[in-house]
Write an enzyme that holds these catalytic residues in place. Structure first.
Site, PDB file in Angstrom:
ATOM      1  N   ARG A  43      -9.954   0.443   8.677  1.00 13.11           N
ATOM      2  CA  ARG A  43      -9.478  -0.882   9.050  1.00 13.11           C
ATOM      3  C   ARG A  43     -10.516  -1.664   9.855  1.00 13.11           C
ATOM      4  O   ARG A  43     -10.244  -2.800  10.238  1.00 13.11           O
ATOM      5  CB  ARG A  43      -8.234  -0.728   9.930  1.00 13.11           C
ATOM      6  CG  ARG A  43      -6.926  -1.067   9.231  1.00 13.11           C
ATOM      7  CD  ARG A  43      -5.843  -0.632  10.173  1.00 13.11           C
ATOM      8  NE  ARG A  43      -4.610  -1.317  10.082  1.00 13.11           N
ATOM      9  CZ  ARG A  43      -3.526  -0.823   9.470  1.00 13.11           C
ATOM     10  NH1 ARG A  43      -3.578   0.285   8.798  1.00 13.11           N
ATOM     11  NH2 ARG A  43      -2.400  -1.469   9.538  1.00 13.11           N
ATOM     12  N   ARG A  68      11.758  -4.717   5.257  1.00 11.23           N
ATOM     13  CA  ARG A  68      11.372  -3.340   4.911  1.00 11.23           C
ATOM     14  C   ARG A  68      12.200  -2.305   5.674  1.00 11.23           C
ATOM     15  O   ARG A  68      12.449  -2.447   6.866  1.00 11.23           O
ATOM     16  CB  ARG A  68       9.885  -3.131   5.263  1.00 11.23           C
ATOM     17  CG  ARG A  68       9.455  -1.670   5.256  1.00 11.23           C
ATOM     18  CD  ARG A  68       7.982  -1.482   5.165  1.00 11.23           C
ATOM     19  NE  ARG A  68       7.244  -1.928   6.333  1.00 11.23           N
ATOM     20  CZ  ARG A  68       5.909  -1.944   6.402  1.00 11.23           C
ATOM     21  NH1 ARG A  68       5.188  -1.552   5.362  1.00 11.23           N
ATOM     22  NH2 ARG A  68       5.303  -2.358   7.480  1.00 11.23           N
ATOM     23  N   ARG A 102      -0.545  -8.538  13.483  1.00 12.19           N
ATOM     24  CA  ARG A 102      -1.132  -7.577  12.550  1.00 12.19           C
ATOM     25  C   ARG A 102      -1.913  -8.285  11.450  1.00 12.19           C
ATOM     26  O   ARG A 102      -2.971  -7.816  11.031  1.00 12.19           O
ATOM     27  CB  ARG A 102      -0.029  -6.671  11.973  1.00 12.19           C
ATOM     28  CG  ARG A 102       0.445  -5.645  13.011  1.00 12.19           C
ATOM     29  CD  ARG A 102       1.852  -5.150  12.775  1.00 12.19           C
ATOM     30  NE  ARG A 102       2.017  -4.523  11.485  1.00 12.19           N
ATOM     31  CZ  ARG A 102       3.193  -4.305  10.896  1.00 12.19           C
ATOM     32  NH1 ARG A 102       4.312  -4.701  11.495  1.00 12.19           N
ATOM     33  NH2 ARG A 102       3.260  -3.717   9.736  1.00 12.19           N
ATOM     34  N   LYS A 129       0.829  -1.211   0.000  1.00  8.04           N
ATOM     35  CA  LYS A 129       0.000   0.000   0.000  1.00  8.04           C
ATOM     36  C   LYS A 129       0.865   1.264   0.000  1.00  8.04           C
ATOM     37  O   LYS A 129       0.632   2.175  -0.791  1.00  8.04           O
ATOM     38  CB  LYS A 129      -0.925   0.014   1.225  1.00  8.04           C
ATOM     39  CG  LYS A 129      -1.823  -1.210   1.349  1.00  8.04           C
ATOM     40  CD  LYS A 129      -2.715  -1.156   2.584  1.00  8.04           C
ATOM     41  CE  LYS A 129      -1.958  -1.149   3.894  1.00  8.04           C
ATOM     42  NZ  LYS A 129      -1.241  -2.416   4.198  1.00  8.04           N
ATOM     43  N   ARG A 178      11.048   0.003  11.268  1.00  8.36           N
ATOM     44  CA  ARG A 178       9.980   0.171  12.260  1.00  8.36           C
ATOM     45  C   ARG A 178      10.102  -0.876  13.358  1.00  8.36           C
ATOM     46  O   ARG A 178      10.361  -2.035  13.074  1.00  8.36           O
ATOM     47  CB  ARG A 178       8.620   0.028  11.573  1.00  8.36           C
ATOM     48  CG  ARG A 178       8.213   1.272  10.819  1.00  8.36           C
ATOM     49  CD  ARG A 178       7.054   1.038   9.909  1.00  8.36           C
ATOM     50  NE  ARG A 178       5.945   0.305  10.514  1.00  8.36           N
ATOM     51  CZ  ARG A 178       4.813   0.025   9.875  1.00  8.36           C
ATOM     52  NH1 ARG A 178       4.645   0.412   8.625  1.00  8.36           N
ATOM     53  NH2 ARG A 178       3.853  -0.646  10.468  1.00  8.36           N
TER      54      ARG A 178
HETATM   55  P1  ADP Z   1       1.006  -1.801   7.830  1.00  5.18           P
HETATM   56  O1  ADP Z   1       0.399  -1.288   6.576  1.00  5.18           O
HETATM   57  O2  ADP Z   1       2.420  -2.250   7.675  1.00  5.18           O
HETATM   58  O3  ADP Z   1       0.159  -2.797   8.539  1.00  5.18           O
HETATM   59  P2  ADP Z   1       0.510   0.775   9.161  1.00  5.18           P
HETATM   60  O4  ADP Z   1       1.637   1.708   9.062  1.00  5.18           O
HETATM   61  O5  ADP Z   1      -0.683   1.014   8.315  1.00  5.18           O
HETATM   62  O6  ADP Z   1       1.110  -0.671   8.932  1.00  5.18           O
HETATM   63  O7  ADP Z   1       0.011   0.675  10.669  1.00  5.18           O
HETATM   64  C1  ADP Z   1       0.912   0.474  11.740  1.00  5.18           C
HETATM   65  C2  ADP Z   1       0.139   0.357  13.043  1.00  5.18           C
HETATM   66  O8  ADP Z   1      -0.566   1.588  13.284  1.00  5.18           O
HETATM   67  C3  ADP Z   1      -0.950  -0.722  13.034  1.00  5.18           C
HETATM   68  O9  ADP Z   1      -0.462  -1.999  13.400  1.00  5.18           O
HETATM   69  C4  ADP Z   1      -1.930  -0.154  14.090  1.00  5.18           C
HETATM   70  O10 ADP Z   1      -1.448  -0.353  15.406  1.00  5.18           O
HETATM   71  C5  ADP Z   1      -1.856   1.349  13.816  1.00  5.18           C
HETATM   72  N1  ADP Z   1      -2.868   1.784  12.818  1.00  5.18           N
HETATM   73  C6  ADP Z   1      -2.618   2.329  11.601  1.00  5.18           C
HETATM   74  N2  ADP Z   1      -3.752   2.633  10.959  1.00  5.18           N
HETATM   75  C7  ADP Z   1      -4.771   2.262  11.799  1.00  5.18           C
HETATM   76  C8  ADP Z   1      -6.188   2.292  11.700  1.00  5.18           C
HETATM   77  N3  ADP Z   1      -6.812   2.761  10.598  1.00  5.18           N
HETATM   78  N4  ADP Z   1      -6.905   1.821  12.764  1.00  5.18           N
HETATM   79  C9  ADP Z   1      -6.310   1.361  13.861  1.00  5.18           C
HETATM   80  N5  ADP Z   1      -4.977   1.275  14.008  1.00  5.18           N
HETATM   81  C10 ADP Z   1      -4.194   1.734  12.990  1.00  5.18           C
HETATM   82  P1  ADP Z   2       2.246  -1.790   3.225  1.00  3.45           P
HETATM   83  O1  ADP Z   2       2.234  -0.282   3.149  1.00  3.45           O
HETATM   84  O2  ADP Z   2       1.064  -2.407   2.543  1.00  3.45           O
HETATM   85  O3  ADP Z   2       2.409  -2.301   4.629  1.00  3.45           O
HETATM   86  P2  ADP Z   2       4.819  -1.564   1.817  1.00  3.45           P
HETATM   87  O4  ADP Z   2       4.434  -0.794   0.598  1.00  3.45           O
HETATM   88  O5  ADP Z   2       5.541  -0.846   2.873  1.00  3.45           O
HETATM   89  O6  ADP Z   2       3.517  -2.311   2.410  1.00  3.45           O
HETATM   90  O7  ADP Z   2       5.667  -2.827   1.325  1.00  3.45           O
HETATM   91  C1  ADP Z   2       6.289  -3.708   2.281  1.00  3.45           C
HETATM   92  C2  ADP Z   2       7.705  -4.056   1.804  1.00  3.45           C
HETATM   93  O8  ADP Z   2       7.626  -4.885   0.643  1.00  3.45           O
HETATM   94  C3  ADP Z   2       8.536  -2.845   1.419  1.00  3.45           C
HETATM   95  O9  ADP Z   2       9.862  -3.063   1.869  1.00  3.45           O
HETATM   96  C4  ADP Z   2       8.470  -2.801  -0.103  1.00  3.45           C
HETATM   97  O10 ADP Z   2       9.679  -2.328  -0.659  1.00  3.45           O
HETATM   98  C5  ADP Z   2       8.239  -4.266  -0.484  1.00  3.45           C
HETATM   99  N1  ADP Z   2       7.286  -4.415  -1.599  1.00  3.45           N
HETATM  100  C6  ADP Z   2       6.189  -3.676  -1.872  1.00  3.45           C
HETATM  101  N2  ADP Z   2       5.553  -4.125  -2.976  1.00  3.45           N
HETATM  102  C7  ADP Z   2       6.265  -5.201  -3.404  1.00  3.45           C
HETATM  103  C8  ADP Z   2       6.120  -6.102  -4.517  1.00  3.45           C
HETATM  104  N3  ADP Z   2       5.100  -5.992  -5.389  1.00  3.45           N
HETATM  105  N4  ADP Z   2       7.040  -7.086  -4.643  1.00  3.45           N
HETATM  106  C9  ADP Z   2       8.075  -7.203  -3.764  1.00  3.45           C
HETATM  107  N5  ADP Z   2       8.264  -6.386  -2.709  1.00  3.45           N
HETATM  108  C10 ADP Z   2       7.368  -5.392  -2.523  1.00  3.45           C
END
Ligand code: ADP
Ligand code: ADP
Ligand code: ZN
Length: 214
Positions: A88, A127, A172, A13, A161
């Site tokens: 979410r 990541r 998660r 994302k 992170r």
């Molecule tokens: P990822 O896409 O890697 O799961 P995010 O950066 O979106 O991680 O979220 C990291 C953490 O922030 C989540 O595990 C949760 O604790 C919190 N968080 C983020 N967005 C939301 C949301 N919309 N509702 C509740 N918690 C959230």
């Molecule tokens: P999200 O925001 O959904 O949690 P990220 O965009 O941060 O996910 O992606 C998670 C990790 O995977 C990052 O280190 C990114 O560089 C890698 N990544 C993202 N998309 C792809 C893909 N299509 N193939 C391989 N690695 C990816």
């Protein structure tokens, strides 16, 4: 244009949002980024959210919806928005409907990044981001052109992170399955959902998104 990018942690994302921001001048609203900024600044919201985030659980619906409300209020009406990591839960999906109406917006697409859960742990544990500009990288899948130097800003400092470890990722993913996946049928019934193969190469995922948005 207002879109939601939906998918479990590591689905891509953030990576794809950054590309859409570059291509279309849209604004990415990531509740995860907003919460991390609040934690860093030690605001009351950040202090409250930190432990919950470290455990990989969801922070309260009210906190994140208030953050989104404030961001939408500050945006001009013709800037398109990518909702990344929000909503979410079903409650957040309802709040988003209210907030969109309040700010004179409507949803164009809910794009689900379809990924294989087994691949996500490797994506998350590899990541990292630029400490200066926030550009996203991966130990294996998305390395900077010059090792140790950010492609975007030239910085040599990077960060990881604290919640990007295998144990927290499992929590998660479970939270996603239990609370977030159930909001898809709501959007499906409105004909808004588009599915994209999130296991494809980063560039190919971007091309699929361009086909939907362009
Ligand atoms: P990822 O896409 O890697 O799961 P995010 O950066 O979106 O991680 O979220 C990291 C953490 O922030 C989540 O595990 C949760 O604790 C919190 N968080 C983020 N967005 C939301 C949301 N919309 N509702 C509740 N918690 C959230
Ligand atoms: P999200 O925001 O959904 O949690 P990220 O965009 O941060 O996910 O992606 C998670 C990790 O995977 C990052 O280190 C990114 O560089 C890698 N990544 C993202 N998309 C792809 C893909 N299509 N193939 C391989 N690695 C990816
Ligand atoms: Zn950088």
């Amino acid at each position: 244009m207002n879109i939601i990018l939906l998918g479990p942690p590591g689905a891509g994302k953030g990576t794809q949002s950054a590309r859409l921001v570059d291509h279309y001048g849209m604004r990415q609203l990531s509740t995860g980024d907003m919460l991390r900024a609040a934690v860093k600044a030690q605001t009351p919201v950040g202090i409250k959210a930190k432990e919950v985030m470290d455990r990989g659980e969801l922070v309260s619906d009210e906190i994140v919806s208030d953050l989104i409300d404030a961001e939408l209020a500050a945006l001009d009406a013709d800037t398109g928005v990518i909702f990344d990591g929000y909503p979410r839960t079903e409650a957040q999906a309802h709040s988003l409907d209210d907030l969109l109406a309040k700010h004179g917006r409507s949803l164009d697409h809910v794009i689900e990044l379809d990924v294989d859960e087994d691949a996500l742990v490797e994506r998350i544990t590899g990541r990292y981001t630029c400490a200066q500009c926030g550009a996203g990288y991966h130990d294996t899948f998305q390395q900077p052109a010059t090792e140790g130097v950010c492609d975007k800003c030239g910085s040599t400092e990077f960060k990881r992170r604290p919640d990007d470890n295998e144990e927290t990722v499992r929590t998660r993913m479970a939270e996603y399955r239990a609370k977030t996946a159930p909001i898809l049928p709501v959007y499906e019934s409105r004909g808004l959902v588009r599915r994209v193969d999130g296991m494809a190469a980063i560039e190919d995922v971007t091309n699929s998104l361009d086909a939907i948005l362009g």
